[in-house]
Design an enzyme around this catalytic site. Structure first.
Site, PDB file in Angstrom:
ATOM      1  N   ARG A 193     -29.157 -71.710 -66.102  1.00  0.00           N
ATOM      2  CA  ARG A 193     -29.491 -70.812 -67.216  1.00  0.00           C
ATOM      3  C   ARG A 193     -30.167 -71.601 -68.340  1.00  0.00           C
ATOM      4  NH1 ARG A 193     -24.467 -69.352 -65.114  1.00  0.00           N
ATOM      5  NH2 ARG A 193     -24.293 -67.174 -64.445  1.00  0.00           N
ATOM      6  N   HIS A 198     -21.419 -69.442 -71.074  1.00  0.00           N
ATOM      7  CA  HIS A 198     -21.727 -68.598 -69.917  1.00  0.00           C
ATOM      8  C   HIS A 198     -22.679 -69.443 -69.068  1.00  0.00           C
ATOM      9  CE1 HIS A 198     -23.062 -65.432 -67.280  1.00  0.00           C
ATOM     10  NE2 HIS A 198     -24.292 -65.485 -67.751  1.00  0.00           N
ATOM     11  N   ARG A 205     -15.543 -61.282 -62.946  1.00  0.00           N
ATOM     12  CA  ARG A 205     -15.582 -61.884 -61.602  1.00  0.00           C
ATOM     13  C   ARG A 205     -14.255 -62.587 -61.311  1.00  0.00           C
ATOM     14  NH1 ARG A 205     -21.680 -64.201 -62.778  1.00  0.00           N
ATOM     15  NH2 ARG A 205     -22.796 -62.471 -61.810  1.00  0.00           N
ATOM     16  N   ASP A 245     -18.269 -63.141 -66.378  1.00  0.00           N
ATOM     17  CA  ASP A 245     -17.573 -64.193 -65.619  1.00  0.00           C
ATOM     18  C   ASP A 245     -16.075 -63.874 -65.519  1.00  0.00           C
ATOM     19  OD1 ASP A 245     -19.853 -66.652 -66.275  1.00  0.00           O
ATOM     20  OD2 ASP A 245     -19.609 -65.001 -67.683  1.00  0.00           O
TER      21      ASP A 245
HETATM   22  P1  NAD Z   1     -36.492 -59.060 -65.461  1.00  0.00           P
HETATM   23  O1  NAD Z   1     -37.611 -60.023 -65.263  1.00  0.00           O
HETATM   24  O2  NAD Z   1     -36.163 -58.074 -64.402  1.00  0.00           O
HETATM   25  O3  NAD Z   1     -36.715 -58.219 -66.804  1.00  0.00           O
HETATM   26  C1  NAD Z   1     -37.098 -58.795 -68.005  1.00  0.00           C
HETATM   27  C2  NAD Z   1     -37.883 -57.738 -68.755  1.00  0.00           C
HETATM   28  O4  NAD Z   1     -38.179 -58.261 -70.052  1.00  0.00           O
HETATM   29  C3  NAD Z   1     -39.224 -57.398 -68.091  1.00  0.00           C
HETATM   30  O5  NAD Z   1     -39.292 -55.985 -67.877  1.00  0.00           O
HETATM   31  C4  NAD Z   1     -40.264 -57.872 -69.083  1.00  0.00           C
HETATM   32  O6  NAD Z   1     -41.434 -57.071 -69.122  1.00  0.00           O
HETATM   33  C5  NAD Z   1     -39.472 -57.784 -70.386  1.00  0.00           C
HETATM   34  N1  NAD Z   1     -40.026 -58.600 -71.456  1.00  0.00           N
HETATM   35  C6  NAD Z   1     -40.496 -59.869 -71.399  1.00  0.00           C
HETATM   36  N2  NAD Z   1     -40.926 -60.250 -72.609  1.00  0.00           N
HETATM   37  C7  NAD Z   1     -40.702 -59.220 -73.455  1.00  0.00           C
HETATM   38  C8  NAD Z   1     -40.934 -59.000 -74.819  1.00  0.00           C
HETATM   39  N3  NAD Z   1     -41.483 -59.947 -75.593  1.00  0.00           N
HETATM   40  N4  NAD Z   1     -40.592 -57.818 -75.354  1.00  0.00           N
HETATM   41  C9  NAD Z   1     -40.046 -56.832 -74.594  1.00  0.00           C
HETATM   42  N5  NAD Z   1     -39.814 -56.978 -73.277  1.00  0.00           N
HETATM   43  C10 NAD Z   1     -40.131 -58.156 -72.712  1.00  0.00           C
HETATM   44  O7  NAD Z   1     -35.223 -59.963 -65.810  1.00  0.00           O
HETATM   45  P2  NAD Z   1     -33.689 -59.497 -65.703  1.00  0.00           P
HETATM   46  O8  NAD Z   1     -33.196 -59.769 -64.333  1.00  0.00           O
HETATM   47  O9  NAD Z   1     -33.576 -58.135 -66.263  1.00  0.00           O
HETATM   48  O10 NAD Z   1     -33.000 -60.558 -66.670  1.00  0.00           O
HETATM   49  C11 NAD Z   1     -33.178 -60.468 -68.065  1.00  0.00           C
HETATM   50  C12 NAD Z   1     -32.387 -61.587 -68.741  1.00  0.00           C
HETATM   51  O11 NAD Z   1     -30.984 -61.337 -68.591  1.00  0.00           O
HETATM   52  C13 NAD Z   1     -32.629 -62.977 -68.113  1.00  0.00           C
HETATM   53  O12 NAD Z   1     -32.720 -63.949 -69.114  1.00  0.00           O
HETATM   54  C14 NAD Z   1     -31.379 -63.186 -67.260  1.00  0.00           C
HETATM   55  O13 NAD Z   1     -31.098 -64.562 -67.057  1.00  0.00           O
HETATM   56  C15 NAD Z   1     -30.348 -62.530 -68.140  1.00  0.00           C
HETATM   57  N6  NAD Z   1     -29.080 -62.212 -67.491  1.00  0.00           N
HETATM   58  C16 NAD Z   1     -27.975 -62.373 -68.269  1.00  0.00           C
HETATM   59  C17 NAD Z   1     -26.730 -62.141 -67.724  1.00  0.00           C
HETATM   60  C18 NAD Z   1     -25.514 -62.350 -68.607  1.00  0.00           C
HETATM   61  O14 NAD Z   1     -24.368 -62.393 -68.121  1.00  0.00           O
HETATM   62  N7  NAD Z   1     -25.711 -62.488 -69.915  1.00  0.00           N
HETATM   63  C19 NAD Z   1     -26.582 -61.724 -66.388  1.00  0.00           C
HETATM   64  C20 NAD Z   1     -27.746 -61.534 -65.631  1.00  0.00           C
HETATM   65  C21 NAD Z   1     -28.999 -61.807 -66.197  1.00  0.00           C
END
Ligand code: NAD
Length: 322
Positions: free
Chosen positions: A89, A176, A152, A149
């Protein structure tokens, strides 16, 4: 006129949309604004979700720009790249911090009073950066932290003990990410400390009742938790359903003013001597964000893990220039 509660999602990819879907199914939101860099994607998702209207509680879903997010009660940030196979991450920091530098001022401009819930990874560092950029009180900027987490963890303990995971009270704290740690000393199964549960579990042939097997089994459960995202990403390329539900749980604590205790990523001030960093610890969550963090009586192993997690995250924050 604004409908309440109003929630805006910035970033409508896998995570943003699973969250939207779960909020709608649970009837947790009345007005839902979808903002994405890719406007077509946001519009398509809004149409698709809206067509479920006859099956859920009333909700107005639409794609918009930042102006449409005005006066949101809650803004969830899920914009940015997810991990690719083999990435941690922390590897996402550079690109995703740049994205949040653009997103956060717009969010604050239109919804100065909204609680901001950050999901984008690395979530602890980006929550800190969001707090700094936004100029908001730290209580109003929350990271999803180790809520997923911990879910899980509860699921895997429940599966091990053959007990409903809702009867397991156990948490993962710290980052995380790879330096997170389990608070085994406080894990409870139906009000019984996990370490005492073997004596009463009553199952013939359970493989963890001898001390040597138990230690190995506990290590295996924690490793499964810590490495879950890597395993899921290897198999399907992203993780989203679990986090969608975890974000909904946190959102409900905020929107319903629940005073729930959740392991969200919170700004720490002299927490076991650690300050000026976002990490997950037990926090009371209510309509104004984080009411209070609770200093937990970690055992020596847990305290060392907590300090090491804090040191790691602070080093990355310092290197990022914040
Ligand atoms: P994804 O690529 O499917 O979606 C990201 C979206 O963000 C896309 O639709 C993209 O167009 C949009 N985007 C990018 N730049 C942007 C901007 N400036 N303004 C508005 N929209 C914008 O990715 P995802 O799988 O949805 O993951 C998103 C984030 O969540 C990642 O950083 C991932 O690591 C994180 N995540 C966090 C957890 C957690 O427990 N916190 C769990 C899973 C994923």
């Amino acid at each position: 006129m604004k409908l309440s509660p109003k929630v805006s999602i910035i970033g409508c990819g896998n995570v943003g949309i699973r969250y939207a879907y779960s909020m709608i199914i649970k009837g947790a939101v009345r007005e839902l604004v979808l903002v994405d860099y890719n406007r077509n994607k946001a519009e398509g998702e809004a149409m698709d979700l809206s067509h479920g209207a006859p099956f859920v509680s009333p909700v107005n879903i639409y794609a918009g720009d930042y102006k449409d997010t005005a006066n949101s009660d809650l803004v969830v940030i899920a914009a940015g790249r997810g991990q690719k196979q083999g990435e941690t991450r922390i590897d996402l920091i550079k690109g995703n911090a740049e994205i949040l530098k653009g997103v956060v001022p717009e969010v604050v401009k239109y919804s100065p009073k909204a609680i901001i819930l950050v999901a984008t990874n690395p979530v602890d560092i980006l929550s800190y950066i969001t707090y700094k950029i936004s100029g908001k009180p730290s209580a109003e900027v929350i990271g999803s932290g180790t809520v997923l987490d911990s879910a899980r963890f509860r699921y895997l303990i429940g599966r091990h003990c053959n007990i409903d995971s809702r009867s397991i009270h156990a948490s993962i704290f710290g980052e995380h990410g790879d330096s997170e740690f389990p608070a085994w000393s406080k894990a409870m199964v139906g009000g019984i400390l996990f370490k005492d549960f073997c004596k009463v579990c009553g199952r013939e042939g359970c493989d963890c009742c001898s001390k040597s097997k138990e230690d190995a089994r506990l290590e295996e459960i924690f490793e499964d938790v810590r490495d879950s995202a890597y395993k899921i990403i290897e198999k399907k390329g992203e993780t989203s359903y679990g986090i969608g539900l975890a974000l909904t749980r946190i959102s409900n604590a905020i929107l319903r003013d629940e005073n729930s205790i959740l392991p969200v990523s919170s700004f720490l001030q002299n927490y076991h001597g650690v300050s000026d960093v976002y990490l997950s610890v037990p926090a009371i969550v209510h309509k104004y964000g984080i009411r209070q963090t609770l200093e937990i009586d970690f055992d020596d192993t847990e305290l060392a893990a907590f300090e090491s997690s804090a040191k790691k995250i602070k080093e990355v924050i310092r290197a990022s220039g914040f």
